[in-house]
Design a protein around this motif. Structure first.
Motif, short mmCIF file in Angstrom:
data_model
loop_
_atom_site.label_atom_id
_atom_site.label_comp_id
_atom_site.label_asym_id
_atom_site.label_seq_id
_atom_site.Cartn_x
_atom_site.Cartn_y
_atom_site.Cartn_z
N LEU A 65 53.04 32.89 26.87
CA LEU A 65 52.09 33.47 25.92
C LEU A 65 50.99 32.48 25.57
O LEU A 65 49.81 32.85 25.46
CB LEU A 65 52.83 33.91 24.65
N ALA A 66 51.35 31.20 25.43
CA ALA A 66 50.35 30.18 25.12
C ALA A 66 49.35 30.01 26.25
O ALA A 66 48.18 29.67 26.02
CB ALA A 66 51.04 28.85 24.83
N SER A 67 49.80 30.22 27.49
CA SER A 67 48.93 30.00 28.66
C SER A 67 48.18 31.25 29.08
O SER A 67 47.59 31.26 30.16
CB SER A 67 49.79 29.50 29.83
N TRP A 68 48.16 32.27 28.24
CA TRP A 68 47.59 33.56 28.61
C TRP A 68 46.14 33.44 29.09
O TRP A 68 45.71 34.13 30.01
CB TRP A 68 47.68 34.52 27.43
N ARG A 69 45.37 32.55 28.47
CA ARG A 69 43.96 32.40 28.83
C ARG A 69 43.65 31.06 29.48
O ARG A 69 42.49 30.65 29.54
CB ARG A 69 43.09 32.56 27.57
N ASP A 70 44.67 30.36 29.97
CA ASP A 70 44.44 29.05 30.56
C ASP A 70 43.45 29.08 31.72
O ASP A 70 42.66 28.16 31.90
CB ASP A 70 45.77 28.47 31.08
N LEU A 71 43.48 30.14 32.52
CA LEU A 71 42.64 30.18 33.71
C LEU A 71 41.29 30.85 33.46
O LEU A 71 40.50 31.00 34.38
CB LEU A 71 43.37 30.94 34.83
N ASP A 72 41.05 31.20 32.21
CA ASP A 72 39.81 31.90 31.89
C ASP A 72 38.78 31.02 31.20
O ASP A 72 37.62 31.39 31.09
CB ASP A 72 40.10 33.11 30.99
N ALA A 125 47.54 18.42 33.67
CA ALA A 125 48.17 19.73 33.61
C ALA A 125 47.61 20.54 32.45
O ALA A 125 47.07 20.00 31.48
CB ALA A 125 49.68 19.57 33.46
N THR A 126 47.73 21.85 32.54
CA THR A 126 47.40 22.67 31.38
C THR A 126 48.38 22.32 30.25
O THR A 126 49.47 21.80 30.51
CB THR A 126 47.52 24.17 31.71
N PRO A 127 48.04 22.59 29.00
CA PRO A 127 48.98 22.27 27.91
C PRO A 127 50.35 22.89 28.10
O PRO A 127 51.38 22.24 27.86
CB PRO A 127 48.26 22.82 26.67
N SER A 128 50.40 24.14 28.53
CA SER A 128 51.69 24.79 28.75
C SER A 128 52.49 24.10 29.83
O SER A 128 53.71 23.90 29.71
CB SER A 128 51.50 26.26 29.11
N ASN A 129 51.83 23.71 30.90
CA ASN A 129 52.53 23.02 31.98
C ASN A 129 52.90 21.60 31.58
O ASN A 129 53.87 21.03 32.08
CB ASN A 129 51.68 23.02 33.25
N GLY A 130 52.12 21.00 30.67
CA GLY A 130 52.51 19.72 30.11
C GLY A 130 53.82 19.82 29.35
O GLY A 130 54.67 18.93 29.41
N VAL A 131 54.01 20.93 28.64
CA VAL A 131 55.28 21.16 27.95
C VAL A 131 56.40 21.38 28.96
O VAL A 131 57.53 20.91 28.78
CB VAL A 131 55.17 22.37 26.99
N LEU A 132 56.09 22.10 30.05
CA LEU A 132 57.10 22.26 31.11
C LEU A 132 57.55 20.91 31.66
O LEU A 132 58.74 20.68 31.89
CB LEU A 132 56.52 23.11 32.25
#
Length: 529
Positions: A101-108, A253-260
């Motif tokens: 949900l946090a990464s919903w707009r990461d690529l936009d 990394a994107t913030p969400s992937n940083g958490v991953l």
């Protein structure tokens, strides 16, 4: 439901979700995101149902599945969890819907926006996140050492794609560095895994963990094998001096992937120290423990000091994680019940605390398009909710009493002082340094005069509030009432200590059980409020 394959289903659901999301038309990115979110929620539902079947004081390994895979080499498809493994499965399943949900707009928008025919697609992005979830659950549940190794290496592929395809400007460098470091660790682990086949009991279940526990490999052989496993896990964790890949990877990394990376993938390293290193090689673990305690202390202090001097917000959080992982490794290898219980609880608490800080920082950076701390200032004047959630997550990372990380850090310190008092004093210094890097970061980004360019910074949106709310709730809940998790963790820790033939040193004033210690810490925090 005793024979229901919970762990296999928990792995299969995200893999099916990844396939379905990947098969959606290229123009239907929104549909792919929804499919991935639904798959992650179903996985969480499966794990929650499994939680009601798990008996903390029951069999050592529960929900066991054991099937022949490559019998000629003694390899089996064997899954099962103890209290520590199930806690990590629950963490993984709980974090994934939040991260999707946090990464919903990461690529936009921002530096991770994917444009043009060569850009990554939302389908690939969410599919790789789900594949990584499935592999993480498999590793936390693997009861076959060879199966664990296969998943340990395979997990690198989705993470490499997520960094190298969807990362920031230096993504290729960060992805290759991440891959090379972890492949080196995997190579060392492979040598040790093959060695088990020659030095172990052999047979059709040569790599089945319950068959290996208690087996005498011989002192010298066990020490070399321990070293092969431990270095691989120390790189994954990461522990100083094997940590240098993490700041680059998290920064790009994107913030969400940083958490991953920090919240899930790196936890595999510290989990495996408990799951494999201690029970397989107990004498070697005792022999190496003082050296590892020193490395953990260096990680705590080095990570905190370097975090203070960072100008990049993501790199600051990455070095803070290096410090936090030092605490976890310290708790494991002081080999006390309070230390190991605290370390396991720290894995969970760090996952949520880092998720809160990195995701809120990501929301901030998406508004300005800059990772530099100097680009911000006075944000609390125009976005008070964003500033407030950033402060809350920061206070959780510095282990403020009343918030979840305080309980686990308190237990690690208590366990350290009972066996290595001098190490305990150095570890406390890390707590003080954490207050510096968190409060300095907040002061420079959120407080003071409003910096030019931040005048129109919007506050948190509805989707962003939905993301941070469960994180805040969990941090508060585990800060004041950690007992449900501790009841699951304690019996597993007692078994680990029995395997390494360690008992808690007798304190001058008995501290009680780990659960009672944590409850006392939580109660003291509540009174201080």
């Amino acid at each position: 439901m005793d024979d229901f394959p919970f762990m296999t289903v928990a792995m299969a659901v995200p893999l099916v979700g990844a396939a379905l999301a990947g098969l959606t038309p290229r123009s239907q990115g929104e549909l792919a995101r929804r499919v991935a979110l639904i798959a992650s929620l179903v996985t969480l539902g499966v794990v929650i149902v499994a939680a009601f079947q798990f008996e903390p004081n029951g069999s050592r390994f529960q929900m066991v599945e054991n099937h022949d895979w490559i019998p000629e080499f003694g390899v089996s498809y064997a899954l099962g969890v103890d209290g520590i493994g199930f806690t990590m499965v629950l963490l993984t399943a709980a974090l994934m819907p939040i991260l999707l949900l946090a990464s919903w707009r990461d690529l936009d928008e921002g530096e991770h926006a994917q444009t043009g025919p060569g850009g990554g697609t939302p389908q690939l992005y969410v599919s790789m996140m789900l594949v990584l979830e499935a592999m993480a659950i498999g590793q936390f549940a693997a009861l076959d050492v060879f199966l664990f190794y296969v998943l340990f290496e395979a997990m690198l592929i989705p993470m490499y794609i997520l960094i190298g395809r969807f990362g920031g400007p230096q993504r290729q460098y960060a992805a290759v560095k991440f891959l090379l470091y972890n492949l080196l660790g995997g190579l060392l682990m492979l040598v040790a895994v093959v060695w088990i086949n020659f030095a172990g009991p052999g047979g059709e279940k040569a790599y089945y963990l319950p068959n290996l526990i208690g087996y005498d490999f011989g002192t010298e052989t066990a020490r070399w094998m321990f070293l092969g496993f431990f270095v691989a896990f120390a790189i994954k964790a990461p522990l100083w001096p094997f940590h240098t890949w993490l700041p680059d990877a998290m920064a790009e990394a994107t913030p969400s992937n940083g958490v991953l990376l920090s919240g899930i993938l790196d936890k595999v390293g510290v989990f495996a120290m408990l799951h494999l290193c201690l029970p397989l090689f107990p004498e070697a673990a005792r022999w190496f423990a003082p050296t590892i305690v020193v490395l953990a202390l260096i990680s705590i202090l080095y990570g905190a000091v370097v975090a203070i001097g960072q100008v990049d917000l993501k790199r600051l959080i990455a070095y803070a994680s290096v410090s936090h992982f030092g605490f976890i490794v310290l708790g494991i290898f002081v080999m006390t019940s309070q230390g190991q219980t605290g370390a396991t609880l720290y894995m969970v608490n760090h996952g949520f605390a880092t998720a809160g800080l990195l995701l809120v920082a990501g929301f901030l950076m998406s508004r300005r398009g800059s990772r530099l701390i100097s680009s911000y200032g006075g944000v609390q004047k125009v976005a008070p909710v964003l500033a407030g959630t950033f402060l809350f997550a920061g206070l959780a990372n510095l282990s403020l009493p009343g918030l979840a990380p305080f309980v686990s850090e308190f237990m690690v310190l208590l366990g350290t002082f009972t066996r290595y008092p001098i190490a305990g004093y150095f570890a406390v210094l890390g707590v003080l340094l954490a207050a510096l890097y968190v409060l300095i970061a907040y002061q420079r980004t959120m407080a003071g005069e409003l910096t030019e360019g931040n005048e129109e910074t919007p506050d948190l949106k509805t989707r962003e509030l939905v993301v941070v709310t469960p994180v805040i709730v969990v941090i508060l809940a585990l800060g004041f009432f950690p007992k449900p998790l501790l009841d699951v963790i304690d019996p597993a820790v007692d078994r680990k200590l029995a395997q390494v033939e360690r008992v808690d040193p007798a304190p001058e004033h008995p501290a009680g059980t780990p659960a009672s210690v944590a409850q006392t810490a939580a109660g003291s925090a509540e009174e201080s409020k």
